[in-house]
Design a protein around this motif. Structure first.
Motif, PDB file in Angstrom:
ATOM      1  N   HIS A   6       1.342   3.529  -0.355  1.00 46.87           N
ATOM      2  CA  HIS A   6       1.681   2.155  -0.324  1.00 46.87           C
ATOM      3  C   HIS A   6       2.773   1.785  -1.323  1.00 46.87           C
ATOM      4  O   HIS A   6       2.657   2.447  -2.281  1.00 46.87           O
ATOM      5  CB  HIS A   6       0.516   1.435  -0.811  1.00 46.87           C
ATOM      6  CG  HIS A   6       0.539  -0.103  -0.730  1.00 46.87           C
ATOM      7  ND1 HIS A   6       0.605  -0.855  -1.903  1.00 46.87           N
ATOM      8  CD2 HIS A   6       0.577  -0.959   0.454  1.00 46.87           C
ATOM      9  CE1 HIS A   6       0.815  -2.182  -1.512  1.00 46.87           C
ATOM     10  NE2 HIS A   6       0.779  -2.184  -0.101  1.00 46.87           N
ATOM     11  N   HIS A   7       3.828   1.135  -0.904  1.00 45.00           N
ATOM     12  CA  HIS A   7       4.722   0.553  -1.749  1.00 45.00           C
ATOM     13  C   HIS A   7       5.384   1.933  -2.209  1.00 45.00           C
ATOM     14  O   HIS A   7       5.944   1.882  -3.478  1.00 45.00           O
ATOM     15  CB  HIS A   7       4.084  -0.327  -2.781  1.00 45.00           C
ATOM     16  CG  HIS A   7       5.245  -0.994  -3.651  1.00 45.00           C
ATOM     17  ND1 HIS A   7       6.313  -1.782  -2.967  1.00 45.00           N
ATOM     18  CD2 HIS A   7       5.593  -0.969  -4.823  1.00 45.00           C
ATOM     19  CE1 HIS A   7       7.290  -2.256  -4.058  1.00 45.00           C
ATOM     20  NE2 HIS A   7       6.782  -1.810  -5.185  1.00 45.00           N
ATOM     21  N   VAL A  23      -4.979  -0.869   4.332  1.00 38.75           N
ATOM     22  CA  VAL A  23      -3.778  -1.583   4.447  1.00 38.75           C
ATOM     23  C   VAL A  23      -3.294  -2.617   5.619  1.00 38.75           C
ATOM     24  O   VAL A  23      -3.550  -2.274   6.684  1.00 38.75           O
ATOM     25  CB  VAL A  23      -2.717  -0.698   4.256  1.00 38.75           C
ATOM     26  CG1 VAL A  23      -1.399  -1.301   4.248  1.00 38.75           C
ATOM     27  CG2 VAL A  23      -2.631   0.528   3.338  1.00 38.75           C
ATOM     28  N   PRO A  83      -2.075  -4.387   8.407  1.00 38.32           N
ATOM     29  CA  PRO A  83      -0.429  -4.039   9.045  1.00 38.32           C
ATOM     30  C   PRO A  83       0.245  -5.215   9.232  1.00 38.32           C
ATOM     31  O   PRO A  83       1.654  -4.962   9.400  1.00 38.32           O
ATOM     32  CB  PRO A  83      -1.081  -3.576  10.319  1.00 38.32           C
ATOM     33  CG  PRO A  83      -2.273  -4.163  10.626  1.00 38.32           C
ATOM     34  CD  PRO A  83      -2.953  -4.457   9.344  1.00 38.32           C
ATOM     35  N   THR A 115       0.267  -8.101   6.809  1.00 38.59           N
ATOM     36  CA  THR A 115       0.663  -8.642   5.684  1.00 38.59           C
ATOM     37  C   THR A 115       1.020  -7.563   4.546  1.00 38.59           C
ATOM     38  O   THR A 115       1.777  -7.956   3.389  1.00 38.59           O
ATOM     39  CB  THR A 115      -0.394  -9.412   4.731  1.00 38.59           C
ATOM     40  OG1 THR A 115      -1.296  -8.429   4.517  1.00 38.59           O
ATOM     41  CG2 THR A 115      -1.194 -10.500   5.869  1.00 38.59           C
ATOM     42  N   GLY A 116       0.656  -6.386   4.666  1.00 42.18           N
ATOM     43  CA  GLY A 116       0.945  -5.282   3.900  1.00 42.18           C
ATOM     44  C   GLY A 116       0.399  -5.159   2.564  1.00 42.18           C
ATOM     45  O   GLY A 116       0.481  -4.486   1.630  1.00 42.18           O
ATOM     46  N   GLU A 117      -0.687  -6.190   2.405  1.00 38.39           N
ATOM     47  CA  GLU A 117      -1.604  -6.159   1.298  1.00 38.39           C
ATOM     48  C   GLU A 117      -2.535  -5.020   1.575  1.00 38.39           C
ATOM     49  O   GLU A 117      -2.869  -4.423   2.655  1.00 38.39           O
ATOM     50  CB  GLU A 117      -2.593  -7.323   1.339  1.00 38.39           C
ATOM     51  CG  GLU A 117      -1.798  -8.720   0.930  1.00 38.39           C
ATOM     52  CD  GLU A 117      -2.664  -9.866   1.524  1.00 38.39           C
ATOM     53  OE1 GLU A 117      -2.628 -10.874   0.442  1.00 38.39           O
ATOM     54  OE2 GLU A 117      -3.431  -9.878   2.322  1.00 38.39           O
ATOM     55  N   PRO A 121       1.812  -6.676  -1.330  1.00 38.75           N
ATOM     56  CA  PRO A 121       2.650  -5.785  -0.735  1.00 38.75           C
ATOM     57  C   PRO A 121       3.538  -5.017  -1.588  1.00 38.75           C
ATOM     58  O   PRO A 121       3.949  -3.991  -1.323  1.00 38.75           O
ATOM     59  CB  PRO A 121       3.345  -6.469   0.268  1.00 38.75           C
ATOM     60  CG  PRO A 121       2.671  -7.803   0.312  1.00 38.75           C
ATOM     61  CD  PRO A 121       1.827  -8.027  -0.685  1.00 38.75           C
ATOM     62  N   ARG A 126      -1.765   0.471  12.947  1.00 39.98           N
ATOM     63  CA  ARG A 126      -1.075  -0.807  13.354  1.00 39.98           C
ATOM     64  C   ARG A 126      -1.973  -2.144  13.809  1.00 39.98           C
ATOM     65  O   ARG A 126      -1.382  -3.317  13.628  1.00 39.98           O
ATOM     66  CB  ARG A 126       0.233  -0.531  14.261  1.00 39.98           C
ATOM     67  CG  ARG A 126       1.085   0.301  13.721  1.00 39.98           C
ATOM     68  CD  ARG A 126       2.267   0.735  14.657  1.00 39.98           C
ATOM     69  NE  ARG A 126       3.333   1.473  14.247  1.00 39.98           N
ATOM     70  CZ  ARG A 126       4.201   2.109  15.100  1.00 39.98           C
ATOM     71  NH1 ARG A 126       4.218   1.717  16.292  1.00 39.98           N
ATOM     72  NH2 ARG A 126       5.189   2.607  14.426  1.00 39.98           N
TER      73      ARG A 126
END
Ligand SMILES: [Fe+2]
Length: 496
Positions: free
Chosen positions: A157-158, A200, A202, A204-206, A227, A386
């Motif tokens: 992530h990130h 995760v 897909p 919002t990316g949170e 995110p 996804r």
């Protein structure tokens, strides 16, 4: 052979292309444990046994064809004890080791590395195991110290790779070289242990995550990570007793918790009994919380007692929250937290078989309708992430075999059908990680990847199965230079 500095420089970025090493390089660190005596224990035998070498190998042999459009790294975590245990040993407590295969332009390279946790470094320094097993009896005087082995799963992530263990904070590991950076606490904002199964979103990316505490209240806390990688909220959720909570689920709007009666009791442990035990009389509940709400607003739905290690997915349908998971009627005996009476472990897979199962929780009536979706034993469920938290048609599980999964199952949850990909006689695989085809339009347009151990040859390979031609032989069998012990969870890190 390159020196270490040259090697890291070359492996980190070579001509604009990430690689996992230099051609012909094979680094094997001296492992003092190799000559030590290992006890008889089911989880230290066969392909559960640890490997003692750290290896880097480029240009792996492939049977079939690695899809040319794939550019990324498959990384899987799992237990690989560095030293023989002090006394007992459970599969869940070996030191974490990552096994990574990088794919690019139809070629594959491999690397495995221990995660150098603080406990791993202490024991390496001492040249022997120092930490007790949670199967060892408590003496009632000194509180036991447990090692954060970082051995269960990985989160990307990130731009950061985290190795996860549900009893403590994550450990950051660098890609592509798998060098350990150290404990990662989100700038000191992480106030609870970190589940090995964060989600995760897909869209919002949170990242949604939780942590459970077996000793002190609050027994459950839940956090939302932005995110951009910062923890933006943490809330406590009240539980009447400390329980082992391995996984949860999310939908587009809700977070779903499983309060199931694998109950922790220090008093029980001090009487010489298991510290964690299935207590069906304690009851079981599904908790549903709006994603960013305060934990006090959670709504509980009572269900018959059961245990769930892993959820497949969850989503909303009208006023219902649908949860699909692999469910056992009780805590699986194969991984029960009790020392075997004769000093070894003899799990009986038949007693432990989870089946794919569905709960439909009606948010207006409070009613739950539940039932099995299949009767075959399956575990380690995954979907095309996804669509995590959204209605998924397809789910993928390992099919329970005599010592691990003897195949993969592709479920069509709409048509209520399934397909099986068998690994072949004497061959056993792990979790199938879904890797979407770049620019895929269909949910099942992609591949499942899993490490397979061949008992006939004693060797391991990474198997790539086309999900749209599921029962066919793998499109690629990537032959690995070392055995990959049975392990837990993996991810695909896309680098394209
Ligand atoms: Fe897990």
């Amino acid at each position: 052979m390159l020196d270490r500095r040259e090697f890291l420089a070359a492996s980190a970025f070579a001509g604009g292309v990430w690689v996992l090493g230099q051609p012909g390089e094979c680094r094997a660190e001296p492992v003092p444990s190799a000559s030590q005596k290992w006890p008889r224990n089911y989880f230290l035998q066969g392909n559960f046994a640890p490997v003692s070498e750290e290896v880097t190998e480029t240009e792996l042999k492939v049977i079939g064809q690695v899809p040319k459009e794939l550019h990324g790294v498959f990384v899987r975590n799992g237990p690989n004890p560095q030293f023989p245990p002090l006394r007992h040993y459970h599969w869940f407590e070996g030191d974490g080791m990552l096994h990574a295969v990088l794919l690019r332009d139809g070629k594959a390279s491999y690397r495995n590395r221990w995660i150098r946790t603080e406990g791993w470094k202490e024991e390496r320094q001492a040249g022997k195991a120092l930490y007790p097993s949670f199967l060892d009896p408590l003496d009632g005087t000194n509180p036991p110290r447990f090692k954060n082995t970082a051995n269960t799963s990985v989160l990307w992530h990130h731009g950061r790779l985290l190795a996860l263990w549900e009893g403590g904070p994550p450990t950051e590991v660098r890609l592509p070289d798998l060098e350990t950076v150290g404990l990662y606490t989100f700038g000191g904002k992480l106030k609870h242990p970190f589940t090995a199964h964060p989600k995760v979103d897909p869209v919002t990316g949170e990242v949604l995550c939780f942590g459970y505490n077996l000793v002190a209240k609050p027994y459950l806390q839940y956090s939302v990570i932005a995110p951009w990688g910062q923890i933006i909220s943490t809330t406590a959720i009240d539980l009447p007793r400390p329980v082992m909570m391995h996984d949860f689920a999310v939908t587009a709007n809700y977070t779903v918790f499983l309060d199931l009666p694998e109950v922790f009791s220090l008093e029980r442990a001090l009487r010489g009994q298991p510290v964690l035990k299935f207590e069906p009389d304690a009851g079981a509940r599904i908790g549903i919380l709006p994603r960013k709400a305060d934990g006090t607003t959670i709504r509980w739905f009572t269900i018959p007692p059961c245990y769930v290690f892993h959820t497949l997915n969850a989503w909303e349908e009208g006023d219902e929250v649908v949860v699909v998971a692999c469910r056992t009627k009780q805590f699986p005996q194969s991984v029960e937290f009790a020392p075997p009476s004769d000093g070894s472990a003899h799990p009986n897979p038949q007693d432990s078989e989870a089946v794919l199962y569905q709960w439909r929780c009606h948010l207006k009536t409070g009613k739950v309708v539940e039932g099995p979706l299949d009767d075959r034993g399956t575990e380690f469920p995954r979907v095309n992430e996804r669509l995590l938290g959204r209605r998924t048609r397809f789910g993928y599980c390992g099919r329970s075999g005599s010592e691990m999964f003897d195949g993969l199952v592709k479920y069509d949850l709409v048509k209520q059908t399934h397909l099986v990909h068998g690994h072949g006689a004497g061959r056993f695989g792990g979790e199938g990680v879904f890797v979407p085809r770049p620019d895929a339009k269909a949910e099942d347009d992609g591949w499942l990847m899993t490490y397979v151990f061949d008992r006939n040859t004693g060797k391991s390979e990474l198997v790539v199965v086309d999900c749209r031609d599921f029962a066919a032989p793998p499109v690629a069998r990537i032959l690995l230079p070392v055995r990959v012990p049975y392990g837990f969870h993996g991810i695909w890190v896309d680098l394209s």
